[in-house]
Design a protein around this motif. Structure first.
Motif, PDB file in Angstrom:
ATOM      1  N   ARG A   1       0.835  -1.196   0.000  1.00 66.31           N
ATOM      2  CA  ARG A   1       0.000   0.000   0.000  1.00 66.31           C
ATOM      3  C   ARG A   1       0.871   1.249   0.000  1.00 66.31           C
ATOM      4  O   ARG A   1       0.633   2.208  -0.728  1.00 66.31           O
ATOM      5  CB  ARG A   1      -0.923  -0.011   1.219  1.00 66.31           C
ATOM      6  CG  ARG A   1      -2.370  -0.221   0.809  1.00 66.31           C
ATOM      7  CD  ARG A   1      -3.260  -0.344   2.006  1.00 66.31           C
ATOM      8  NE  ARG A   1      -3.074  -1.609   2.683  1.00 66.31           N
ATOM      9  CZ  ARG A   1      -3.044  -1.769   4.001  1.00 66.31           C
ATOM     10  NH1 ARG A   1      -3.182  -0.726   4.787  1.00 66.31           N
ATOM     11  NH2 ARG A   1      -2.878  -2.948   4.535  1.00 66.31           N
TER      12      ARG A   1
ATOM     13  N   THR B   1       2.685   1.604  -3.519  1.00 65.78           N
ATOM     14  CA  THR B   1       1.803   1.942  -4.646  1.00 65.78           C
ATOM     15  C   THR B   1       1.412   3.402  -4.547  1.00 65.78           C
ATOM     16  O   THR B   1       1.309   4.103  -5.551  1.00 65.78           O
ATOM     17  CB  THR B   1       0.512   1.086  -4.692  1.00 65.78           C
ATOM     18  OG1 THR B   1       0.057   0.898  -3.379  1.00 65.78           O
ATOM     19  CG2 THR B   1       0.723  -0.240  -5.354  1.00 65.78           C
TER      20      THR B   1
ATOM     21  N   PRO C   1       0.859   0.479 -10.882  1.00 67.07           N
ATOM     22  CA  PRO C   1      -0.340  -0.345 -10.678  1.00 67.07           C
ATOM     23  C   PRO C   1      -0.003  -1.771 -10.236  1.00 67.07           C
ATOM     24  O   PRO C   1      -0.552  -2.734 -10.766  1.00 67.07           O
ATOM     25  CB  PRO C   1      -0.986  -0.340 -12.067  1.00 67.07           C
ATOM     26  CG  PRO C   1       0.163  -0.229 -13.002  1.00 67.07           C
ATOM     27  CD  PRO C   1       1.234   0.556 -12.304  1.00 67.07           C
TER      28      PRO C   1
ATOM     29  N   ARG D   1      -0.302  -4.902  -8.059  1.00 66.89           N
ATOM     30  CA  ARG D   1      -1.358  -5.372  -7.161  1.00 66.89           C
ATOM     31  C   ARG D   1      -0.974  -6.589  -6.341  1.00 66.89           C
ATOM     32  O   ARG D   1      -1.343  -6.719  -5.193  1.00 66.89           O
ATOM     33  CB  ARG D   1      -2.607  -5.730  -7.984  1.00 66.89           C
ATOM     34  CG  ARG D   1      -3.238  -4.557  -8.703  1.00 66.89           C
ATOM     35  CD  ARG D   1      -4.269  -3.855  -7.827  1.00 66.89           C
ATOM     36  NE  ARG D   1      -4.669  -2.601  -8.446  1.00 66.89           N
ATOM     37  CZ  ARG D   1      -4.023  -1.456  -8.264  1.00 66.89           C
ATOM     38  NH1 ARG D   1      -2.976  -1.402  -7.469  1.00 66.89           N
ATOM     39  NH2 ARG D   1      -4.429  -0.351  -8.853  1.00 66.89           N
ATOM     40  N   THR D   2      -0.263  -7.507  -6.987  1.00 67.86           N
ATOM     41  CA  THR D   2      -0.016  -8.787  -6.313  1.00 67.86           C
ATOM     42  C   THR D   2       1.452  -9.171  -6.349  1.00 67.86           C
ATOM     43  O   THR D   2       2.275  -8.529  -6.988  1.00 67.86           O
ATOM     44  CB  THR D   2      -0.805  -9.930  -6.985  1.00 67.86           C
ATOM     45  OG1 THR D   2      -0.529  -9.888  -8.378  1.00 67.86           O
ATOM     46  CG2 THR D   2      -2.279  -9.804  -6.736  1.00 67.86           C
TER      47      THR D   2
ATOM     48  N   THR E   1       2.054  -5.828 -13.318  1.00 67.86           N
ATOM     49  CA  THR E   1       1.171  -5.639 -12.172  1.00 67.86           C
ATOM     50  C   THR E   1       1.465  -6.635 -11.067  1.00 67.86           C
ATOM     51  O   THR E   1       0.854  -6.602 -10.017  1.00 67.86           O
ATOM     52  CB  THR E   1      -0.296  -5.826 -12.590  1.00 67.86           C
ATOM     53  OG1 THR E   1      -0.439  -7.117 -13.176  1.00 67.86           O
ATOM     54  CG2 THR E   1      -0.766  -4.754 -13.558  1.00 67.86           C
ATOM     55  N   GLU E   2       2.401  -7.549 -11.334  1.00 68.40           N
ATOM     56  CA  GLU E   2       2.702  -8.562 -10.327  1.00 68.40           C
ATOM     57  C   GLU E   2       4.201  -8.625 -10.076  1.00 68.40           C
ATOM     58  O   GLU E   2       5.004  -8.628 -11.016  1.00 68.40           O
ATOM     59  CB  GLU E   2       2.202  -9.932 -10.800  1.00 68.40           C
ATOM     60  CG  GLU E   2       2.411 -11.023  -9.772  1.00 68.40           C
ATOM     61  CD  GLU E   2       1.946 -12.387 -10.253  1.00 68.40           C
ATOM     62  OE1 GLU E   2       0.942 -12.869  -9.722  1.00 68.40           O
ATOM     63  OE2 GLU E   2       2.586 -12.953 -11.161  1.00 68.40           O
TER      64      GLU E   2
END
Lengths: 451, 139
Positions: A330, A333, A339, A341-342, A377-378
């Motif tokens: 958190r 980002t 972006p 996320r994981t 994104t990962e």
């Protein structure tokens, strides 16, 4: 499996044997809702013996919360549908609530007529307890943790904060000592006062003294005006002394005086000043052993050690890793605007296997590193720093795997055993499970020499 | 003395917390001298205990009872006998005969059990053996 010898009684006994060997509770009822069979596991879960319950209404024995509202057995008897894994609460013989998972099915005789129903059930107490344990989180101010050790600390923290006692925080570098110190300050009676932090290891001795106590105009060359010390700046609040183990002996004496008399003299001053501060000290070194080595004053140690908080290193509370990873995700980002996320399973696994000598701070740096490199994104293993892959445990495993490294390993083990027993060869041999002469031979072969 | 029993139809409710109907019996010298049925449309243990206390209940004869209820009754000096099974009237009669005590399991005796296995004494025989040794209710 029919044989000629089989009798109805024999068959009944076999059925009973089979039922008793099942780990799940099993019972059957007739159409009048009275219990007809009851296996051993059912006895264990409910606390009732078979002879007590056969012939009784099932709701009288199970006392489930759903009994007259939505009876699963009646539902099955009416609709002929089975129920699978429904969670209900029952009261056992001792009147304790037991969560169970039940499944029901209709019971027909050989003519295909419905004669009753069967219910199997499984004790969920343990699962419920574990589930509760896993989802439990301990929070206090900015500290979030799932670890038991941290929970213990957080339990006493409010009381510690409310008192005005000196606190000593001990923990490895990067475990969050300053976080605890601010949490203590923010919940103390001095929370409206300032929180002033000083790193005792960062400044040379003389400079540190003038930093802490301040000086008067003309105390030394270029002291052109009064300078208030940190004690003065922290008046009415909390003074956080980080790396207290790095204090020089001279400063230790002065600090001791402040702690005992609650007053101090700024450099070059003739009058004493009152020290209205609460002191929270922290160290990554074990002060007790510093005292033994004579590097830290014993009296100061006891003055500081009024309340000791020991923060466990990250490797001892790996259960916090997902939580921390989430937290830093958190944070980064937000900071980078990427972006992401994981994190991939393999990357997470690698994070879990690392032992973090730099603790949470190191984890934060590892993730920041990954955020810089990651373009998708990962986060994948390729985004993690390389030293994580070659972590210590893995390297050790690889070494054992290589036959050529075995002698080296043997040498190491023998050396460690000898050091442990102060080079007493008989005792070392006993621990290693070999004869004394074998050990002696190995010592010769490896060229191990006592220091 | 006033005795309350949670009901499900005519039987003692297997689970105290599920019962909304209570049979309250007034006894004098162990004889039934008056009764009423209470219907309580309330939920929490505190409310139920309070309500029964207001009625002047001294003893609750109950089936299974969660510890939350037990605690509330204890706080109000109401004795509880739990673990009872059967028709309310039978349980009451057995109690007035001095034969019921806490956590005793199925009571009164099973009627027409399908089989009486294991050579265990039937509950009524067990009770008969205890006829003279009346036990006071345990709270």
């Amino acid at each position: 499996m029919k044989t000629k010898k089989e009798t109805p009684q024999g068959r009944e006994e076999t059925t009973e044997l089979i039922l008793d060997s099942i780990a799940d509770g099993v019972f059957t009822i007739d159409q009048g809702m009275r219990i007809t069979t009851f296996n051993k596991a059912a006895e264990q879960i409910t606390g009732y013996a078979r002879r007590e319950v056969v012939g009784q209404f099932c709701h009288d024995i199970f006392k489930a919360d759903i009994c007259f509202k939505m009876c699963p057995l009646k539902h099955t008897a009416r609709t002929l549908e089975s129920i699978v894994n429904m969670e209900v609460n029952i009261l056992n013989r001792q009147n304790q609530e037991v969560p169970i998972s039940i499944s029901t099915s209709i019971l027909k005789n050989h003519k295909g007529e419905v004669v009753g129903a069967v219910e199997t059930f499984r004790d969920l107490s343990l699962i419920h307890e574990l589930r509760k344990e896993i989802s439990r989180q301990y929070t206090f101010q900015d500290i979030v943790s799932k670890s038991k050790a941290i929970a213990k600390l957080l339990n006493i923290l409010p009381d510690v904060a409310q008192s005005d006692a000196t606190v000593l925080i001990w923990g490895e570098s990067g475990t969050g000592k300053e976080l605890f110190a601010t949490a203590i300050h923010n919940t103390s009676l001095r929370k409206k006062g300032p929180f002033v932090a000083v790193n005792c290891g960062a400044l040379p001795e003389t400079l540190l003294e003038s930093e802490l106590f301040g000086y008067k105009k003309g105390a030394f060359t270029d002291a052109k005006r009064d300078k208030p010390g940190r004690f003065k700046l922290a008046a009415g609040g909390t003074l956080f002394l980080d790396e207290i183990g790095d204090l020089s002996k001279g400063t230790q004496v002065k600090l001791l005086r402040v702690l005992e008399q609650r007053e101090y003299e700024p450099l070059g001053s003739t009058s004493t000043e009152k020290a209205d501060v609460r002191i929270v000290a922290a160290s990554h070194q074990d002060l007790a052993s510093l005292v033994q080595k004579g590097e830290f004053r014993e009296d100061l140690f006891y003055r500081l050690n009024v309340m000791k908080l020991e923060i466990p290193p990250l490797r001892d509370r790996k259960e916090d890793l997902p939580l921390l990873v989430d937290h830093f995700f958190r944070k980064f980002t937000e900071k980078t605007g990427k972006p992401i996320r994981t994190i991939s399973k393999r990357a997470m696994k690698r994070l879990l296997h690392y032992n973090y000598p730099g603790n949470v701070r190191e984890l934060e740096n590892v993730l920041e590193h990954a955020f810089v490199l990651c373009k998708g994104t990962e986060i994948k293993t390729s985004h993690l720093p390389e030293n994580l892959a070659a972590s210590k445990d893995r390297a050790a495993l690889q070494e054992i795997g290589k036959a050529s490294r075995l002698p080296e390993l043997e040498r190491q083990v023998i050396l460690e055993a000898l050091e442990r027993y102060g080079w007493d060869r008989s005792q070392a041999a006993r621990e290693l499970g070999m004869h004394r002469s074998t050990l002696w031979r190995k010592i010769q072969r490896h060229g191990i020499r006592s220091p | 003395m006033k005795i309350a029993m949670p009901l499900h139809e005519n039987r003692i409710s297997p689970r105290f917390g599920n019962a909304r109907e209570f049979l309250v019996v007034t006894t004098t010298d162990d004889r039934d001298t008056g009764r009423q049925t209470l219907t309580l449309d309330i939920e929490t243990p505190v409310q139920i205990a309070e309500c029964l206390a207001r009625e002047g209940v001294d003893l609750v004869l109950s089936g299974g009872m969660n510890s939350k209820y037990q605690r509330e009754f204890r706080l109000r000096n109401i004795a509880v006998i739990w673990g009872l099974i059967g028709e309310a009237e039978d349980v009451l009669a057995t109690y007035l005969n001095g034969q019921v005590f806490a956590g005793m399991g199925p009571c009164p005796p099973v009627r027409n059990p399908r089989r009486s296995p294991g050579g265990a004494k039937r509950t009524d025989e067990r009770l008969a053996a205890k006829k003279d040794s009346r036990r006071k209710p345990v709270s």
